[in-house]
Design a protein around this motif. Structure first.
Motif, PDB file in Angstrom:
ATOM      1  N   VAL A 171      21.948  11.454  51.919  1.00 33.09           N
ATOM      2  CA  VAL A 171      20.517  11.762  51.880  1.00 33.09           C
ATOM      3  C   VAL A 171      20.297  13.268  52.046  1.00 33.09           C
ATOM      4  N   ALA A 172      21.014  13.878  52.965  1.00 36.86           N
ATOM      5  CA  ALA A 172      20.861  15.323  53.201  1.00 36.86           C
ATOM      6  C   ALA A 172      21.241  16.124  51.964  1.00 36.86           C
ATOM      7  N   LEU A 173      22.308  15.727  51.282  1.00 33.98           N
ATOM      8  CA  LEU A 173      22.709  16.428  50.064  1.00 33.98           C
ATOM      9  C   LEU A 173      21.617  16.332  49.000  1.00 33.98           C
ATOM     10  N   LYS A 174      21.035  15.156  48.868  1.00 38.07           N
ATOM     11  CA  LYS A 174      19.971  14.946  47.877  1.00 38.07           C
ATOM     12  C   LYS A 174      18.719  15.747  48.249  1.00 38.07           C
ATOM     13  N   VAL A 175      18.311  15.668  49.512  1.00 41.82           N
ATOM     14  CA  VAL A 175      17.117  16.401  49.963  1.00 41.82           C
ATOM     15  C   VAL A 175      17.324  17.901  49.795  1.00 41.82           C
ATOM     16  N   ASP A 176      18.516  18.374  50.123  1.00 41.25           N
ATOM     17  CA  ASP A 176      18.805  19.798  49.984  1.00 41.25           C
ATOM     18  C   ASP A 176      18.692  20.235  48.527  1.00 41.25           C
ATOM     19  N   LYS A 177      19.206  19.429  47.608  1.00 41.09           N
ATOM     20  CA  LYS A 177      19.088  19.753  46.180  1.00 41.09           C
ATOM     21  C   LYS A 177      17.624  19.807  45.755  1.00 41.09           C
ATOM     22  N   VAL A 178      16.856  18.827  46.185  1.00 41.83           N
ATOM     23  CA  VAL A 178      15.438  18.791  45.826  1.00 41.83           C
ATOM     24  C   VAL A 178      14.714  20.010  46.395  1.00 41.83           C
ATOM     25  N   MET A 179      14.998  20.340  47.663  1.00 42.08           N
ATOM     26  CA  MET A 179      14.333  21.476  48.302  1.00 42.08           C
ATOM     27  C   MET A 179      14.700  22.807  47.625  1.00 42.08           C
ATOM     28  N   ARG A 180      15.886  22.887  47.064  1.00 38.54           N
ATOM     29  CA  ARG A 180      16.298  24.112  46.375  1.00 38.54           C
ATOM     30  C   ARG A 180      15.933  24.078  44.898  1.00 38.54           C
ATOM     31  N   GLY A 181      15.262  22.998  44.443  1.00 41.29           N
ATOM     32  CA  GLY A 181      14.816  22.916  43.055  1.00 41.29           C
ATOM     33  C   GLY A 181      15.911  22.598  42.075  1.00 41.29           C
ATOM     34  N   LYS A 182      16.964  21.942  42.515  1.00 41.41           N
ATOM     35  CA  LYS A 182      18.104  21.638  41.633  1.00 41.41           C
ATOM     36  C   LYS A 182      18.010  20.231  41.025  1.00 41.41           C
ATOM     37  N   GLU A 183      16.943  19.515  41.314  1.00 39.61           N
ATOM     38  CA  GLU A 183      16.772  18.171  40.776  1.00 39.61           C
ATOM     39  C   GLU A 183      15.711  18.178  39.698  1.00 39.61           C
ATOM     40  N   TYR A 184      15.693  17.157  38.921  1.00 46.68           N
ATOM     41  CA  TYR A 184      14.664  16.936  37.902  1.00 46.68           C
ATOM     42  C   TYR A 184      14.585  18.083  36.894  1.00 46.68           C
ATOM     43  N   GLY A 185      15.742  18.650  36.544  1.00 45.54           N
ATOM     44  CA  GLY A 185      15.787  19.660  35.507  1.00 45.54           C
ATOM     45  C   GLY A 185      15.295  21.029  35.915  1.00 45.54           C
ATOM     46  N   GLN A 186      15.023  21.239  37.198  1.00 48.71           N
ATOM     47  CA  GLN A 186      14.559  22.548  37.652  1.00 48.71           C
ATOM     48  C   GLN A 186      15.757  23.473  37.838  1.00 48.71           C
ATOM     49  N   THR A 187      15.526  24.768  37.781  1.00 48.54           N
ATOM     50  CA  THR A 187      16.597  25.723  38.022  1.00 48.54           C
ATOM     51  C   THR A 187      16.210  26.698  39.097  1.00 48.54           C
TER      52      THR A 187
END
Length: 173
Positions: free
Chosen positions: A157-173
């Protein structure tokens, strides 16, 4: 804005820990709850001070009588009773996990945090029931596998949340 975010995160993890306490399976003196999951997660996602403070806020709310402990209970008795050691270990554990994850990986820091909770909880439970052997049997052994499952789930969960918080999910850069 950063200060406001830190305050919000601290309050959020205190609240999540309270919710996690209500998801409980009774097992003798120490129920299986999701509290430790949120101790892990706070350590994985927050700064050491924020992680510790979130758990201290959780304990304070419970001490004031808010029903944040397992089975919608609260009050100072929980912080002096047989299972109080586990609760008092939460802020220490969250702080250590957050501190150690900077030098090691999250799983290793989580293991250290879990061992701290087990040691403090086991000692206090042993003092209350008059047997460290029995305290270990009822307060540690039944929880090891499920707590490791919580640790690995919290890591994912932490890895996923961290990616989302850094904008690395959903095609964001």
């Amino acid at each position: 804005m950063n200060k406001l975010r830190k305050i919000a995160n601290t309050a959020l993890f205190a609240a999540l820990t309270a919710v996690g306490a209500q998801i409980a399976i009774p097992v003798g003196n120490v129920p299986i709850t999701l509290q430790m999951f949120f101790v892990f997660l706070s350590g994985f996602l927050l700064s050491p001070f924020e992680a510790m403070t979130s758990m201290l806020l959780y304990l304070t709310l419970g001490a004031l009588g808010l029903p944040v402990f397992a089975n919608f209970s609260g009050g100072i008795a929980h912080l002096v009773g047989p299972t109080s050691g586990y609760l008092w270990a939460f802020p220490i554990s969250a702080f250590l996990i957050a501190q150690l994850r900077r030098k090691f990986n999250t799983v290793l820091s989580g293991i250290v945090g879990l061992v701290v909770v087990y040691i403090i909880g086991w000692i206090v439970l042993g003092l209350h029931i008059g047997s460290y052997r029995k305290a270990f049997i009822v307060g540690v052994i039944p929880f090891v596998l499920i707590d490791f499952a919580k640790l690995f789930l919290a890591n994912l969960v932490a890895l996923k949340v961290d990616k989302v918080m850094r904008g690395k999910e959903y095609g964001q850069t």
